[in-house]
Design a protein around this motif. Structure first.
Motif, PDB file in Angstrom:
ATOM      1  N   ALA A  21      64.815-102.591 -24.233  1.00 30.84           N
ATOM      2  CA  ALA A  21      64.679-103.730 -23.308  1.00 30.84           C
ATOM      3  C   ALA A  21      64.896-105.063 -23.997  1.00 30.84           C
ATOM      4  CB  ALA A  21      63.313-103.698 -22.641  1.00 30.84           C
ATOM      5  N   ASP A  48      66.974 -95.366 -24.058  1.00 36.78           N
ATOM      6  CA  ASP A  48      66.636 -95.841 -22.711  1.00 36.78           C
ATOM      7  C   ASP A  48      67.026 -97.304 -22.537  1.00 36.78           C
ATOM      8  OD1 ASP A  48      64.854 -95.317 -20.184  1.00 36.78           O
ATOM      9  OD2 ASP A  48      64.243 -97.282 -20.935  1.00 36.78           O
ATOM     10  N   SER A 168      61.563 -94.702 -11.397  1.00 32.57           N
ATOM     11  CA  SER A 168      60.669 -95.440 -12.280  1.00 32.57           C
ATOM     12  C   SER A 168      59.828 -96.375 -11.432  1.00 32.57           C
ATOM     13  CB  SER A 168      61.498 -96.242 -13.296  1.00 32.57           C
ATOM     14  OG  SER A 168      60.651 -96.892 -14.215  1.00 32.57           O
ATOM     15  N   ASN A 169      58.560 -96.467 -11.748  1.00 35.44           N
ATOM     16  CA  ASN A 169      57.635 -97.385 -11.064  1.00 35.44           C
ATOM     17  C   ASN A 169      57.381 -97.026  -9.606  1.00 35.44           C
ATOM     18  OD1 ASN A 169      57.301 -99.206 -13.365  1.00 35.44           O
ATOM     19  ND2 ASN A 169      59.445 -99.731 -13.019  1.00 35.44           N
ATOM     20  N   GLN A 194      59.743 -92.320 -14.768  1.00 36.29           N
ATOM     21  CA  GLN A 194      59.398 -93.166 -15.919  1.00 36.29           C
ATOM     22  C   GLN A 194      58.348 -94.185 -15.474  1.00 36.29           C
ATOM     23  OE1 GLN A 194      61.470 -96.546 -18.610  1.00 36.29           O
ATOM     24  NE2 GLN A 194      62.569 -94.617 -18.665  1.00 36.29           N
ATOM     25  N   SER A 223      56.124 -98.208 -22.349  1.00 42.11           N
ATOM     26  CA  SER A 223      55.076 -99.056 -22.931  1.00 42.11           C
ATOM     27  C   SER A 223      53.930 -98.210 -23.492  1.00 42.11           C
ATOM     28  CB  SER A 223      54.540-100.065 -21.902  1.00 42.11           C
ATOM     29  OG  SER A 223      55.538-100.981 -21.533  1.00 42.11           O
ATOM     30  N   LEU A 225      52.498 -98.217 -26.209  1.00 34.63           N
ATOM     31  CA  LEU A 225      51.523 -98.970 -27.005  1.00 34.63           C
ATOM     32  C   LEU A 225      50.918-100.101 -26.185  1.00 34.63           C
ATOM     33  CD1 LEU A 225      53.464 -99.139 -30.405  1.00 34.63           C
ATOM     34  CD2 LEU A 225      51.749 -97.474 -29.646  1.00 34.63           C
ATOM     35  N   MET A 227      52.387-102.375 -24.762  1.00 31.76           N
ATOM     36  CA  MET A 227      53.148-103.575 -25.123  1.00 31.76           C
ATOM     37  C   MET A 227      52.598-104.236 -26.391  1.00 31.76           C
ATOM     38  SD  MET A 227      53.741-104.983 -21.259  1.00 31.76           S
ATOM     39  CE  MET A 227      52.030-104.813 -20.790  1.00 31.76           C
ATOM     40  N   ARG A 238      50.489-110.910 -32.151  1.00 31.46           N
ATOM     41  CA  ARG A 238      51.846-111.448 -32.357  1.00 31.46           C
ATOM     42  C   ARG A 238      52.312-112.210 -31.128  1.00 31.46           C
ATOM     43  NH1 ARG A 238      53.476-106.785 -35.493  1.00 31.46           N
ATOM     44  NH2 ARG A 238      54.308-105.867 -33.616  1.00 31.46           N
ATOM     45  N   ARG A 245      56.428-110.375 -23.743  1.00 26.27           N
ATOM     46  CA  ARG A 245      57.705-109.671 -23.936  1.00 26.27           C
ATOM     47  C   ARG A 245      58.598-109.756 -22.715  1.00 26.27           C
ATOM     48  NH1 ARG A 245      58.443-106.652 -28.236  1.00 26.27           N
ATOM     49  NH2 ARG A 245      59.480-104.714 -27.762  1.00 26.27           N
ATOM     50  N   GLY A 293      58.896 -99.035 -27.889  1.00 23.47           N
ATOM     51  CA  GLY A 293      59.498-100.365 -27.994  1.00 23.47           C
ATOM     52  C   GLY A 293      59.614-100.792 -29.448  1.00 23.47           C
ATOM     53  N   THR A 295      61.027-102.108 -32.734  1.00 28.69           N
ATOM     54  CA  THR A 295      62.154-103.019 -32.939  1.00 28.69           C
ATOM     55  C   THR A 295      62.525-103.135 -34.419  1.00 28.69           C
ATOM     56  OG1 THR A 295      60.646-104.877 -33.031  1.00 28.69           O
ATOM     57  CG2 THR A 295      61.603-104.364 -30.884  1.00 28.69           C
TER      58      THR A 295
HETATM   59  N1  LIG Z   1      60.964 -98.602 -16.433  1.00 29.60           N
HETATM   60  C1  LIG Z   1      60.394 -99.766 -16.591  1.00 29.60           C
HETATM   61  O1  LIG Z   1      60.103-100.493 -15.623  1.00 29.60           O
HETATM   62  C2  LIG Z   1      60.070-100.221 -17.992  1.00 29.60           C
HETATM   63  C3  LIG Z   1      59.207-101.317 -18.206  1.00 29.60           C
HETATM   64  C4  LIG Z   1      58.917-101.683 -19.527  1.00 29.60           C
HETATM   65  C5  LIG Z   1      59.486-100.982 -20.588  1.00 29.60           C
HETATM   66  N2  LIG Z   1      60.346 -99.943 -20.349  1.00 29.60           N
HETATM   67  C6  LIG Z   1      61.004 -99.202 -21.454  1.00 29.60           C
HETATM   68  O2  LIG Z   1      60.044 -98.889 -22.438  1.00 29.60           O
HETATM   69  C7  LIG Z   1      60.438 -99.445 -23.701  1.00 29.60           C
HETATM   70  C8  LIG Z   1      59.224 -99.798 -24.514  1.00 29.60           C
HETATM   71  O3  LIG Z   1      58.404-100.731 -23.821  1.00 29.60           O
HETATM   72  P1  LIG Z   1      57.438-101.705 -24.600  1.00 29.60           P
HETATM   73  O4  LIG Z   1      58.248-102.599 -25.452  1.00 29.60           O
HETATM   74  O5  LIG Z   1      56.506-102.274 -23.600  1.00 29.60           O
HETATM   75  O6  LIG Z   1      56.704-100.617 -25.544  1.00 29.60           O
HETATM   76  P2  LIG Z   1      55.458-100.582 -26.506  1.00 29.60           P
HETATM   77  O7  LIG Z   1      55.884 -99.667 -27.587  1.00 29.60           O
HETATM   78  O8  LIG Z   1      54.240-100.263 -25.709  1.00 29.60           O
HETATM   79  O9  LIG Z   1      55.238-102.040 -27.065  1.00 29.60           O
HETATM   80  C9  LIG Z   1      56.082-102.712 -27.943  1.00 29.60           C
HETATM   81  C10 LIG Z   1      55.227-103.688 -28.720  1.00 29.60           C
HETATM   82  O10 LIG Z   1      54.530-102.960 -29.726  1.00 29.60           O
HETATM   83  C11 LIG Z   1      54.861-103.485 -31.014  1.00 29.60           C
HETATM   84  N3  LIG Z   1      55.028-102.341 -31.915  1.00 29.60           N
HETATM   85  C12 LIG Z   1      55.777-101.246 -31.727  1.00 29.60           C
HETATM   86  N4  LIG Z   1      55.610-100.367 -32.747  1.00 29.60           N
HETATM   87  C13 LIG Z   1      54.728-100.948 -33.582  1.00 29.60           C
HETATM   88  C14 LIG Z   1      54.146-100.544 -34.805  1.00 29.60           C
HETATM   89  N5  LIG Z   1      54.425 -99.386 -35.357  1.00 29.60           N
HETATM   90  N6  LIG Z   1      53.268-101.377 -35.406  1.00 29.60           N
HETATM   91  C15 LIG Z   1      52.972-102.562 -34.864  1.00 29.60           C
HETATM   92  N7  LIG Z   1      53.507-102.992 -33.685  1.00 29.60           N
HETATM   93  C16 LIG Z   1      54.370-102.191 -33.054  1.00 29.60           C
HETATM   94  C17 LIG Z   1      56.151-104.253 -30.818  1.00 29.60           C
HETATM   95  O11 LIG Z   1      56.197-105.249 -31.776  1.00 29.60           O
HETATM   96  P3  LIG Z   1      57.555-106.004 -32.163  1.00 29.60           P
HETATM   97  O12 LIG Z   1      57.845-106.949 -31.063  1.00 29.60           O
HETATM   98  O13 LIG Z   1      57.250-106.668 -33.457  1.00 29.60           O
HETATM   99  O14 LIG Z   1      58.573-104.947 -32.285  1.00 29.60           O
HETATM  100  C18 LIG Z   1      55.966-104.785 -29.419  1.00 29.60           C
HETATM  101  O15 LIG Z   1      55.164-105.959 -29.428  1.00 29.60           O
HETATM  102  C19 LIG Z   1      61.351-100.610 -23.323  1.00 29.60           C
HETATM  103  O16 LIG Z   1      62.223-100.993 -24.354  1.00 29.60           O
HETATM  104  C20 LIG Z   1      62.083-100.021 -22.145  1.00 29.60           C
HETATM  105  O17 LIG Z   1      63.118 -99.167 -22.589  1.00 29.60           O
HETATM  106  C21 LIG Z   1      60.621 -99.543 -19.078  1.00 29.60           C
END
Ligand SMILES: NC(=O)c1ccc[n+]([C@@H]2O[C@H](COP(=O)([O-])OP(=O)(O)OC[C@H]3O[C@@H](n4cnc5c(N)ncnc54)[C@H](OP(=O)(O)O)[C@@H]3O)[C@@H](O)[C@H]2O)c1
Length: 333
Positions: A21, A48, A168-169, A194, A223, A225, A227, A238, A245, A293, A295
């Motif tokens: 994302a 994804d 999704s959702n 999803q 998500s 974690l 987010m 952070r 995000r 998520g 990065t």
């Molecule tokens: N279908 C939908 O409506 C929908 C909605 C939301 C997301 N998604 C999908 O789900 C994916 C993941 O969502 P998300 O970004 O919310 O996921 P997440 O994994 O819950 O959260 C990501 C956050 O966790 C941090 N992080 C990840 N791994 C870490 C680690 N090992 N140690 C410390 N911090 C860590 C990231 O930091 P950094 O920023 O420093 O990397 C970021 O702030 C998206 O990219 C997308 O593909 C789908």
């Protein structure tokens, strides 16, 4: 890396999927190929994305390249996966608003036949793939008859333009309605859902999971974690964690406290917070894959290592019982 089959589709995915994302922002455009390469080296085969990821207004973080000058997440992923062919499973989505100047009141008809077909062509071109392996309806579209939406996704499967489709959702009730509509039309049903699903937001367990179980559908948890909430206190503090995000604000002081409590709980079972949160999800029977998520390569390694964690009964109980005070914004947003 373990793999699992998505519902009855026969499509195999790695149990850790890489979410994209924020591609173009974090990781920055120049770092995307290295992250995707690292994911593949770690055994990740599922990626994804969505037609709305990367260069939309919600991602205009201060200091990043203007969205007009940013490539979409789909383009960046497509470039990074060039030549990968059937070695990877690419999931993308349609149904969120795309493009400039579309006020909320005009977010209608995003799952009509015309819009889905038009956007599939856009996604295929950006991703450089003839066929999209998994194509999601990103959000329910209350303005389009369900029969029209179900028919177009089913026709895309028949035409071979997509391997299978998902939701999704959608709530449990909305999912059941889609399944009933597909059955009535003799159409291909969705094979995967999803939803947002993590230790601090388990609402899907009551509402959605029983419907998926009865239908034999897979579950790709996004998500995982929360987010950043479940990645430890420092991660929750952070700047771009939490709703920040997606264009909202960061975590509150209470949420940062909850992140610290979770980190301590995870340490009590011998795991870093992010790994415990992902291992807990992978241990749930309903979960096919977890869309992380991550990065950076460091985050990715930690996430992939979670796929090798076998929780014992004691560890499972400790994590299951964790009290995060369920911060309302995380749980209900
Ligand atoms: N279908 C939908 O409506 C929908 C909605 C939301 C997301 N998604 C999908 O789900 C994916 C993941 O969502 P998300 O970004 O919310 O996921 P997440 O994994 O819950 O959260 C990501 C956050 O966790 C941090 N992080 C990840 N791994 C870490 C680690 N090992 N140690 C410390 N911090 C860590 C990231 O930091 P950094 O920023 O420093 O990397 C970021 O702030 C998206 O990219 C997308 O593909 C789908």
């Amino acid at each position: 890396m373990q793999h699992a089959t998505v519902g009855a589709s026969g499509i195999e995915v790695s149990r850790i999927a890489l979410g994209t994302a924020t591609f173009g922002l974090s990781p920055r455009e120049d770092d995307v190929a290295a992250l995707v390469g690292a994911a593949r080296d770690l055994g990740v085969t599922c990626f994804d994305t969505a037609n709305s990821y990367g260069n939309q207004p919600g991602y205009d973080w201060p200091g990043v390249t203007r969205r007009q000058d940013r490539a979409s997440s789909e383009e960046l992923l497509g470039r990074a996966l060039r030549g990968a062919g059937d070695e990877v499973v690419v999931a993308t989505k349609v149904g969120e608003p795309v493009g400039e100047g579309r006020p909320t009141s005009e977010w209608r008809g995003l799952l009509t036949r015309a819009h889905v077909e038009e956007q599939l062509a856009v996604s295929r071109a950006r991703l450089g793939r003839e066929r999209i392996d998994l194509y999601y309806a990103h959000l329910p579209d209350p303005w389009t008859p369900l029969e029209e939406t179900v028919s177009v996704f089913s026709d895309l499967v028949d035409r071979g333009d997509i391997g299978a489709w998902g939701l999704s959702n959608y709530t449990g009730e909305q999912t059941a309605e889609v399944l009933a509509t597909a059955a009535a039309l003799g159409a291909h049903p969705p094979v995967v859902h999803q939803p947002r699903y993590h230790l601090a937001d388990r609402a899907v367990e009551r509402d959605l999971v029983p419907v998926l179980h009865r239908a034999g559908m897979g579950l790709a948890a996004y998500s995982p974690l929360g987010m950043g909430l479940l990645a430890g206190r420092a991660a929750a503090e952070r700047r771009w964690a939490g709703h920040a995000r997606w264009g909202g604000s960061g975590f509150s002081a209470a949420e940062v406290e909850a992140a610290g409590r979770f980190e301590a709980t995870a340490a009590s079972v011998g795991l870093p917070a992010a790994q415990a949160a992902i291992a807990w999800l992978l241990d749930r029977q309903a979960v096919t894959t977890v869309v992380v998520g991550a990065t950076s390569e460091k985050h990715l390694r930690l996430a992939c290592a979670a796929a090798d964690v076998e929780l014992d009964d004691a560890g499972r109980s400790v994590l299951d019982a964790v009290d995060l005070g369920t911060p309302a914004r995380v749980a209900g947003a």
